[in-house]
Motif scaffolding. Structure first.
Motif, short mmCIF file in Angstrom:
data_model
loop_
_atom_site.label_atom_id
_atom_site.label_comp_id
_atom_site.label_asym_id
_atom_site.label_seq_id
_atom_site.Cartn_x
_atom_site.Cartn_y
_atom_site.Cartn_z
N ALA A 237 1.05 -1.30 -0.22
CA ALA A 237 0.09 0.14 -0.10
C ALA A 237 0.68 1.45 -0.03
CB ALA A 237 -1.34 0.15 1.33
N SER A 238 1.77 0.82 -0.54
CA SER A 238 3.04 2.13 0.52
C SER A 238 3.79 2.86 -1.49
CB SER A 238 4.16 2.07 1.27
OG SER A 238 4.83 0.66 0.86
N ASP A 240 4.47 3.27 -5.58
CA ASP A 240 3.85 4.09 -6.32
C ASP A 240 2.84 3.49 -7.05
OD1 ASP A 240 5.15 6.01 -5.87
OD2 ASP A 240 6.62 6.04 -7.43
N MET A 242 0.80 0.90 -6.23
CA MET A 242 -0.64 0.78 -6.08
C MET A 242 -1.19 1.68 -6.42
SD MET A 242 -2.38 2.17 -3.16
CE MET A 242 -3.43 1.36 -1.68
N ARG A 243 -0.76 3.14 -6.26
CA ARG A 243 -1.74 3.79 -6.70
C ARG A 243 -1.97 4.07 -8.13
NH1 ARG A 243 0.99 6.02 -2.07
NH2 ARG A 243 3.39 5.93 -3.18
N GLU A 244 -0.81 4.21 -8.84
CA GLU A 244 -1.34 3.84 -10.12
C GLU A 244 -1.87 3.15 -10.57
OE1 GLU A 244 -0.51 5.53 -13.00
OE2 GLU A 244 -0.61 3.92 -14.22
N THR A 246 -4.49 0.70 -9.14
CA THR A 246 -6.36 1.97 -8.54
C THR A 246 -7.08 3.29 -9.52
OG1 THR A 246 -5.08 3.03 -6.13
CG2 THR A 246 -5.99 0.92 -6.17
N ARG A 247 -5.47 3.51 -9.56
CA ARG A 247 -6.43 5.03 -9.98
C ARG A 247 -6.20 4.88 -11.65
NH1 ARG A 247 -1.88 8.87 -9.44
NH2 ARG A 247 -1.87 9.00 -7.55
#
Ligand code: CO8
Length: 260
Positions: A237-238, A240, A242-244, A246-247
């Motif tokens: 979850a920390s 990039d 993961m952010r990429e 899901t986004r």
């Protein structure tokens, strides 16, 4: 790196390691094991490599086992050391942290079947033959075949295969879970490259954690393995990636994973 008994190729993020002793059906002698160990270490630390394919040179064999001419003259201490060295190299493959695909292009016997089992996934040509025929030489598997085979196919089938020394065909190997998929021999490397390409586009840190959670988790009680998984989930979850990932889903586009 220059090797006598290995070919090492790079196709963008995919590395292809070919065991190259076709005259002896790619039998693993001490030198080849040593080279494989060094290649694996190098591939582990090369961030540009996301997936590895392991195969054998020639049409006939993936790896027909440990080199029997070396086994024939083993001493007790030397035999133990050689077995431990082989186990160490195979452990490094199993825990490389990136998917390793065995492209089984023929015989995968003894140490060859053990090498294939240490890989993350196994694709077999429909002409492949697999087995642990050590019993026919009056010996037992030495590269952790007793351990990996029973984990992959269950205790009963492992007992049967190792005690009988029987060779099985690719479709039987697929049926019992020893290989993931069988493909026509002529298409083996195309299919291996296709699978490698798909995996190479996946999130590398997530793949590393999945491999670790499954490998290490299998050695733990269920509850501890689950906590280990949760810890890795927290770490992922920390990232990039993961952010990429899901986004990209929410924005209805393809994710571009950077391994960060
Ligand atoms: N080691 C050394 N040479 C080998 C091996 C091997 N494992 N397998 C094949 N070769 C050689 C043959 O001797 C032959 O050499 P040459 O041309 O000089 O006579 C050449 O490769 C071609 O082989 P064949 O003529 O036998 O080919 P066939 O098509 O007739 O048969 C087989 C193919 C069925 C695969 C046959 O070669 C065979 O049975 N090979 C041995 C398979 C085997 O028993 N493997 C297990 C070895 S033991 C092992 O792997 C233990 C691992 C743990 C070790 C722990 C460390 C101490």
């Amino acid at each position: 790196m220059v090797f006598d008994n290995l070919l090492l190729e790079r196709e963008s993020a995919v590395a292809i390691v070919t065991i190259n002793r076709p005259k002896v059906l790619n039998a693993l002698n001490a030198r080849t094991l040593d080279e494989l160990g060094r290649a694996v270490l190098d591939l582990k630390h090369d961030d540009g490599v996301r997936v590895v394919i392991v195969t054998g040179a020639g049409e006939k064999s993936f790896v027909a086992g440990a080199d029997i001419s070396e086994l024939a003259v083993q001493t007790p201490t030397g035999g133990r050391e050689l077995a431990l060295t082989g186990q160490h190299v195979l452990d490094a493959i199993e825990n490389l942290g990136k998917p390793v695909i065995a492209a089984i292009n023929g015989y995968a016997l003894g140490g060859g079947c053990e090498l294939a089992m240490a890989c993350t996934l196994r694709l077999a040509a429909d002409t492949a033959k697999l087995g642990q025929p050590e019993i026919n030489l009056g010996i037992i598997p030495g590269y952790a075949g007793t351990q990996r085979l029973s984990r992959l196919v269950g205790k009963g089938k492992a007992m049967e295969l190792i005690l009988s020394g029987a060779l099985i065909g690719a479709s039987e190997a697929e049926r019992i879970g020893l290989v993931n998929r069988v493909v026509p021999a002529a298409e083996l490397m195309t299919e291996a490259r296709k699978l490698a390409g798909q995996l190479a586009a996946s999130a590398p840190i997530a793949m590393r954690y999945i491999i670790s959670a499954i490998n290490k988790g299998l050695e733990m009680p269920f509850a501890e393995g689950s906590v280990f998984e949760a810890t890795l989930f927290g770490l992922i979850a920390s990232t990039d990636d993961m952010r990429e990932g899901t986004r990209a889903f929410l924005e209805k586009r393809k994710a571009e994973f950077k391994g960060k």
